[in-house]
Write a protein that holds these residues in place. Structure first.
Motif, PDB file in Angstrom:
ATOM      1  N   ALA A  30      87.124  28.130 -37.828  1.00 35.91           N
ATOM      2  CA  ALA A  30      88.115  28.896 -38.584  1.00 35.91           C
ATOM      3  C   ALA A  30      89.041  29.663 -37.647  1.00 35.91           C
ATOM      4  N   ILE A  31      88.483  30.271 -36.609  1.00 33.06           N
ATOM      5  CA  ILE A  31      89.302  31.004 -35.638  1.00 33.06           C
ATOM      6  C   ILE A  31      90.219  30.040 -34.900  1.00 33.06           C
ATOM      7  N   SER A  32      89.670  28.916 -34.438  1.00 32.51           N
ATOM      8  CA  SER A  32      90.473  27.919 -33.713  1.00 32.51           C
ATOM      9  C   SER A  32      91.596  27.373 -34.582  1.00 32.51           C
ATOM     10  N   GLY A  33      91.279  27.058 -35.827  1.00 25.66           N
ATOM     11  CA  GLY A  33      92.289  26.520 -36.747  1.00 25.66           C
ATOM     12  C   GLY A  33      93.411  27.502 -36.996  1.00 25.66           C
ATOM     13  N   ALA A  34      93.072  28.764 -37.195  1.00 28.15           N
ATOM     14  CA  ALA A  34      94.094  29.780 -37.431  1.00 28.15           C
ATOM     15  C   ALA A  34      94.986  29.952 -36.207  1.00 28.15           C
ATOM     16  N   LEU A  35      94.391  29.954 -35.019  1.00 25.72           N
ATOM     17  CA  LEU A  35      95.184  30.107 -33.801  1.00 25.72           C
ATOM     18  C   LEU A  35      96.096  28.904 -33.575  1.00 25.72           C
ATOM     19  N   LYS A  36      95.616  27.698 -33.888  1.00 20.63           N
ATOM     20  CA  LYS A  36      96.432  26.496 -33.737  1.00 20.63           C
ATOM     21  C   LYS A  36      97.641  26.531 -34.664  1.00 20.63           C
ATOM     22  N   GLU A  37      97.487  27.177 -35.821  1.00 18.03           N
ATOM     23  CA  GLU A  37      98.603  27.309 -36.755  1.00 18.03           C
ATOM     24  C   GLU A  37      99.528  28.471 -36.400  1.00 18.03           C
ATOM     25  N   GLY A  38      99.177  29.225 -35.361  1.00 14.59           N
ATOM     26  CA  GLY A  38     100.021  30.330 -34.926  1.00 14.59           C
ATOM     27  C   GLY A  38      99.688  31.658 -35.575  1.00 14.59           C
ATOM     28  N   ASP A  39      98.591  31.709 -36.334  1.00 16.14           N
ATOM     29  CA  ASP A  39      98.194  32.952 -36.987  1.00 16.14           C
ATOM     30  C   ASP A  39      97.413  33.842 -36.025  1.00 16.14           C
ATOM     31  N   LYS A  40      97.345  35.121 -36.362  1.00 12.98           N
ATOM     32  CA  LYS A  40      96.536  36.077 -35.624  1.00 12.98           C
ATOM     33  C   LYS A  40      95.237  36.264 -36.397  1.00 12.98           C
ATOM     34  N   VAL A  41      94.108  36.392 -35.701  1.00 18.47           N
ATOM     35  CA  VAL A  41      92.813  36.594 -36.341  1.00 18.47           C
ATOM     36  C   VAL A  41      92.304  37.980 -35.940  1.00 18.47           C
ATOM     37  N   ALA A  42      92.179  38.868 -36.918  1.00 17.91           N
ATOM     38  CA  ALA A  42      91.702  40.227 -36.662  1.00 17.91           C
ATOM     39  C   ALA A  42      90.362  40.423 -37.346  1.00 17.91           C
ATOM     40  N   ILE A  43      89.350  40.784 -36.575  1.00 19.56           N
ATOM     41  CA  ILE A  43      88.024  41.067 -37.103  1.00 19.56           C
ATOM     42  C   ILE A  43      87.801  42.558 -36.903  1.00 19.56           C
ATOM     43  N   LEU A  44      87.810  43.291 -37.998  1.00 21.42           N
ATOM     44  CA  LEU A  44      87.729  44.741 -37.963  1.00 21.42           C
ATOM     45  C   LEU A  44      86.493  45.202 -37.191  1.00 21.42           C
ATOM     46  N   GLY A  45      86.691  46.075 -36.222  1.00 18.44           N
ATOM     47  CA  GLY A  45      85.598  46.606 -35.418  1.00 18.44           C
ATOM     48  C   GLY A  45      85.221  45.734 -34.243  1.00 18.44           C
ATOM     49  N   PHE A  46      85.681  44.487 -34.217  1.00 17.32           N
ATOM     50  CA  PHE A  46      85.348  43.582 -33.114  1.00 17.32           C
ATOM     51  C   PHE A  46      86.547  43.358 -32.214  1.00 17.32           C
ATOM     52  N   GLY A  47      87.647  42.836 -32.785  1.00 18.49           N
ATOM     53  CA  GLY A  47      88.824  42.593 -31.973  1.00 18.49           C
ATOM     54  C   GLY A  47      89.805  41.660 -32.647  1.00 18.49           C
ATOM     55  N   THR A  48      90.863  41.338 -31.915  1.00 19.51           N
ATOM     56  CA  THR A  48      91.935  40.501 -32.436  1.00 19.51           C
ATOM     57  C   THR A  48      92.214  39.355 -31.474  1.00 19.51           C
ATOM     58  N   PHE A  49      92.260  38.149 -32.031  1.00 21.91           N
ATOM     59  CA  PHE A  49      92.650  36.960 -31.274  1.00 21.91           C
ATOM     60  C   PHE A  49      94.098  36.649 -31.638  1.00 21.91           C
ATOM     61  N   SER A  50      94.920  36.352 -30.650  1.00 23.91           N
ATOM     62  CA  SER A  50      96.306  35.993 -30.916  1.00 23.91           C
ATOM     63  C   SER A  50      96.776  34.989 -29.863  1.00 23.91           C
ATOM     64  N   ILE A  51      97.950  34.430 -30.112  1.00 16.53           N
ATOM     65  CA  ILE A  51      98.554  33.474 -29.189  1.00 16.53           C
ATOM     66  C   ILE A  51      99.737  34.146 -28.493  1.00 16.53           C
ATOM     67  N   ASN A  52      99.791  34.039 -27.181  1.00 22.09           N
ATOM     68  CA  ASN A  52     100.932  34.523 -26.401  1.00 22.09           C
ATOM     69  C   ASN A  52     101.618  33.318 -25.773  1.00 22.09           C
ATOM     70  N   GLU A  53     102.927  33.382 -25.700  1.00 21.80           N
ATOM     71  CA  GLU A  53     103.671  32.300 -25.056  1.00 21.80           C
ATOM     72  C   GLU A  53     104.110  32.754 -23.678  1.00 21.80           C
ATOM     73  N   ARG A  54     103.749  31.974 -22.681  1.00 19.93           N
ATOM     74  CA  ARG A  54     104.188  32.250 -21.321  1.00 19.93           C
ATOM     75  C   ARG A  54     105.410  31.398 -21.047  1.00 19.93           C
ATOM     76  N   PRO A  55     106.496  32.000 -20.603  1.00 20.50           N
ATOM     77  CA  PRO A  55     107.701  31.207 -20.325  1.00 20.50           C
ATOM     78  C   PRO A  55     107.541  30.383 -19.046  1.00 20.50           C
ATOM     79  N   ALA A  56     108.399  29.391 -18.899  1.00 26.97           N
ATOM     80  CA  ALA A  56     108.410  28.601 -17.669  1.00 26.97           C
ATOM     81  C   ALA A  56     108.832  29.517 -16.520  1.00 26.97           C
ATOM     82  N   ARG A  57     108.307  29.234 -15.337  1.00 30.12           N
ATOM     83  CA  ARG A  57     108.650  30.075 -14.192  1.00 30.12           C
ATOM     84  C   ARG A  57     108.579  29.250 -12.921  1.00 30.12           C
ATOM     85  N   GLU A  58     109.124  29.811 -11.863  1.00 29.02           N
ATOM     86  CA  GLU A  58     109.084  29.134 -10.574  1.00 29.02           C
ATOM     87  C   GLU A  58     107.886  29.621  -9.784  1.00 29.02           C
TER      88      GLU A  58
END
Length: 89
Positions: A30-58
């Protein structure tokens, strides 16, 4: 602690090992599926999983000192909740 240890810890709370494994797999899927769809997963008292985008760089190849382009990518970020952070400290 690995996945087997985690299943055993869940089973110690009163579930069978088979049910514990199914429950853990369901939560992780469920956590993996939500992250793949771009959603944030917040579990109260435990923590939050989210997706960050890193830009291209040299970057620089350390062996040849040649400049290279490092592609943009998405990475999973976890921010511990207040209760988890307080429990660890």
């Amino acid at each position: 602690m690995n996945k087997t240890d985690l299943v055993n810890a869940i089973a110690a709370q009163g579930l069978s090992k088979a049910d514990s494994k199914k429950a853990l797999d369901a939560v992780l899927d469920a956590i993996s599926g939500a992250l793949k769809e771009g959603d944030k997963v917040a579990i109260l008292g435990f923590g939050t999983f989210s997706i960050n985008e890193r830009p291209a760089r040299e970057g620089i190849n350390p062996a040849t000192k040649e400049k290279i382009t490092i592609a943009a990518k998405k990475v999973v970020k976890f921010k511990a909740g207040a209760e988890l952070a307080a429990g660890v400290n």
